[in-house]
Motif scaffolding. Sequence first.
Motif, PDB file in Angstrom:
ATOM      1  N   ALA A  27       0.838  -1.201   0.000  1.00 12.83           N
ATOM      2  CA  ALA A  27       0.000   0.000   0.000  1.00 12.83           C
ATOM      3  C   ALA A  27       0.869   1.245   0.000  1.00 12.83           C
ATOM      4  O   ALA A  27       1.887   1.315   0.688  1.00 12.83           O
ATOM      5  N   GLY A  28       0.442   2.237  -0.790  1.00 17.73           N
ATOM      6  CA  GLY A  28       1.130   3.518  -0.836  1.00 17.73           C
ATOM      7  C   GLY A  28       0.172   4.653  -0.567  1.00 17.73           C
ATOM      8  O   GLY A  28      -1.002   4.597  -0.941  1.00 17.73           O
ATOM      9  N   SER A  29       0.662   5.696   0.088  1.00 18.19           N
ATOM     10  CA  SER A  29      -0.198   6.808   0.472  1.00 18.19           C
ATOM     11  C   SER A  29       0.254   8.097  -0.194  1.00 18.19           C
ATOM     12  O   SER A  29       1.373   8.205  -0.703  1.00 18.19           O
ATOM     13  N   THR A  30      -0.630   9.086  -0.166  1.00 21.18           N
ATOM     14  CA  THR A  30      -0.290  10.401  -0.706  1.00 21.18           C
ATOM     15  C   THR A  30       0.728  11.115   0.169  1.00 21.18           C
ATOM     16  O   THR A  30       1.342  12.085  -0.269  1.00 21.18           O
ATOM     17  N   GLU A  31       0.908  10.649   1.390  1.00 27.30           N
ATOM     18  CA  GLU A  31       1.905  11.224   2.286  1.00 27.30           C
ATOM     19  C   GLU A  31       3.291  10.618   2.079  1.00 27.30           C
ATOM     20  O   GLU A  31       4.236  10.951   2.797  1.00 27.30           O
ATOM     21  N   GLY A  32       3.421   9.692   1.128  1.00 26.42           N
ATOM     22  CA  GLY A  32       4.718   9.104   0.816  1.00 26.42           C
ATOM     23  C   GLY A  32       5.079   7.883   1.629  1.00 26.42           C
ATOM     24  O   GLY A  32       6.232   7.456   1.609  1.00 26.42           O
ATOM     25  N   CYS A  33       4.119   7.289   2.318  1.00 27.34           N
ATOM     26  CA  CYS A  33       4.390   6.112   3.144  1.00 27.34           C
ATOM     27  C   CYS A  33       4.108   4.843   2.351  1.00 27.34           C
ATOM     28  O   CYS A  33       3.017   4.678   1.804  1.00 27.34           O
ATOM     29  N   LEU A  34       5.077   3.953   2.290  1.00 30.13           N
ATOM     30  CA  LEU A  34       4.927   2.657   1.651  1.00 30.13           C
ATOM     31  C   LEU A  34       4.857   1.590   2.739  1.00 30.13           C
ATOM     32  O   LEU A  34       5.771   1.456   3.551  1.00 30.13           O
ATOM     33  N   SER A  35       3.762   0.835   2.778  1.00 29.83           N
ATOM     34  CA  SER A  35       3.543  -0.155   3.835  1.00 29.83           C
ATOM     35  C   SER A  35       3.312  -1.522   3.222  1.00 29.83           C
ATOM     36  O   SER A  35       2.776  -1.650   2.123  1.00 29.83           O
ATOM     37  N   ILE A  36       3.723  -2.543   3.955  1.00 30.28           N
ATOM     38  CA  ILE A  36       3.425  -3.922   3.596  1.00 30.28           C
ATOM     39  C   ILE A  36       2.591  -4.513   4.720  1.00 30.28           C
ATOM     40  O   ILE A  36       2.999  -4.521   5.880  1.00 30.28           O
ATOM     41  N   LEU A  37       1.393  -4.982   4.368  1.00 29.72           N
ATOM     42  CA  LEU A  37       0.450  -5.511   5.349  1.00 29.72           C
ATOM     43  C   LEU A  37       0.159  -6.970   5.020  1.00 29.72           C
ATOM     44  O   LEU A  37       0.001  -7.332   3.846  1.00 29.72           O
ATOM     45  N   ARG A  38       0.093  -7.793   6.038  1.00 32.14           N
ATOM     46  CA  ARG A  38      -0.186  -9.208   5.834  1.00 32.14           C
ATOM     47  C   ARG A  38      -1.655  -9.489   6.058  1.00 32.14           C
ATOM     48  O   ARG A  38      -2.262  -9.008   7.018  1.00 32.14           O
TER      49      ARG A  38
END
Length: 501
Positions: free
Chosen positions: A129-140
């Motif tokens: 997942a990527g956000s408009t705030e520049g955060c890239l996350s990996i969620l299980r």
Amino acid sequence: MRPELPGFYYDEEKNRYFPIKGPIPGSKASSSSRTKQKPDPKPVQETNYQKRTKLKALKLLYSRELNGNVIPVNKKMSNFEEEIQKTQASYPEVWRYESTKNTGDAALKQLQVDIQTSVGLIKKDIIVAGSTEGCLSILRVSEPIQGFSDESETQSLNGGIECDPVSVLPRKENNAEERKAPGLILTHERCYHALSTISSIQLIGRYDESENFHCVNRALITTLGNAGRGSPFFVNLDEELNTITPQRLRGNVTSGCTIWTAECNRSGSHAAFGTDLGAALVDLETGAGSYFLQSKSDVFALQFDQSGKIVQCGLRNGAIVSVDLRDRPGRPFPRLTRHQIRYQSSSKTSQTTKNKQWFELKGNINPSHVIYMPSSITCLKTLKTYDQYLMASSMDGTIKLYDQRMDKRGGAVQTYEGHVNSHSRIEFGIDPSERFLISGGVDFYTRIWSIKSGQLLSENKFSNSVFSAVCWSAAERQRDRKDSLVQGAWLGSCEAIFNMV
């Protein structure tokens, strides 16, 4: 002996089933029964499928037993399976996952990967997942673990945070039983913070013909950039989930520009980037590349065809051009052919805009095959079953399906009414069976259409933010794999990540 069917009896003489309710066929109706019978009221003709049809699964089952798979619906013959699926799509169930605020409002991808851990190779369903705030996350994504409390967030054994699903659709009625959640998302504490908005997430991997799915082990991430300094980089997905180690793309030609989108070909060898300077093709192994389309109008959307030799480019000015990557010189920076493209004629065109009726493009394109939308292109997708069909959306709320062989004669072959947009780059989604289209709108409603008929099946508001990203689960794309979770569509907004089944 014929099998018994609930609510039916079998007539040996007529060799068919009949419903138990009402008089037996062939018998005389009594006068009292004739007086009690009333003609069926005519169906109310409304625009919303939910209100117009009110089809019940039980009635469809009865009709199938009497008529087979082809059943009468609203004085027309229809396929039983299609009607059941349309009924289910018109009344979806939606879950919101807590603690996913500002996580996936820019881009979402769901897949299954083989992750190397200290105990060996483990298959896991994950969301990038990527956000408009520049955060890239990996969620299980995992099944609920028995023995844990159903209260809000608790720390998982892996150091992540369990995000409890909350039902938001259908609305919970008083004294109603709580529905079983489709699964849990485990949000890990570590994420990568880019310097600007995550503009796209593309999965890279080889296509396995034997099992009919992509073997994905890394992702290509692009950022929008500040002051024209967007950047692409890689993230390995076969490592531990709490580790994100981005790797820069070496020698790329996209530096110093705004990167709006990216798209990888089927083999995972090359990627196309849509920028404010045009569209570039880059070798993902070496980083070498060049622009195959140059334009003063930004490229907002890209889509490879299945062969990987044609790229559809959607421009800010509303034009959709097909660029042929074949027959290009082998030089690193080939000389592109210049074309003067005429805007689509309009009755509203005035004398003061004559100087804006033409725009220039450079690339291997056919000017007579340019498709025009009313405003800036927001999303492009080709149908996997037959990639001559191209679906496109624009910022004025238009969504259309084009047959690229007939664009000059008939224009769009299908239009999907009801979508609301005015300024946002909203991604629409197509389900793996390519029967349904789903998209959020700036009015905060989420709508589902039938791709074949263009019929609006449902429109629901269960969030106070725009769903700008949508993807389907790996289990839907790899439905032959028994070790995948079945979890429907994922919707991303700044409020949270939602799941629709």
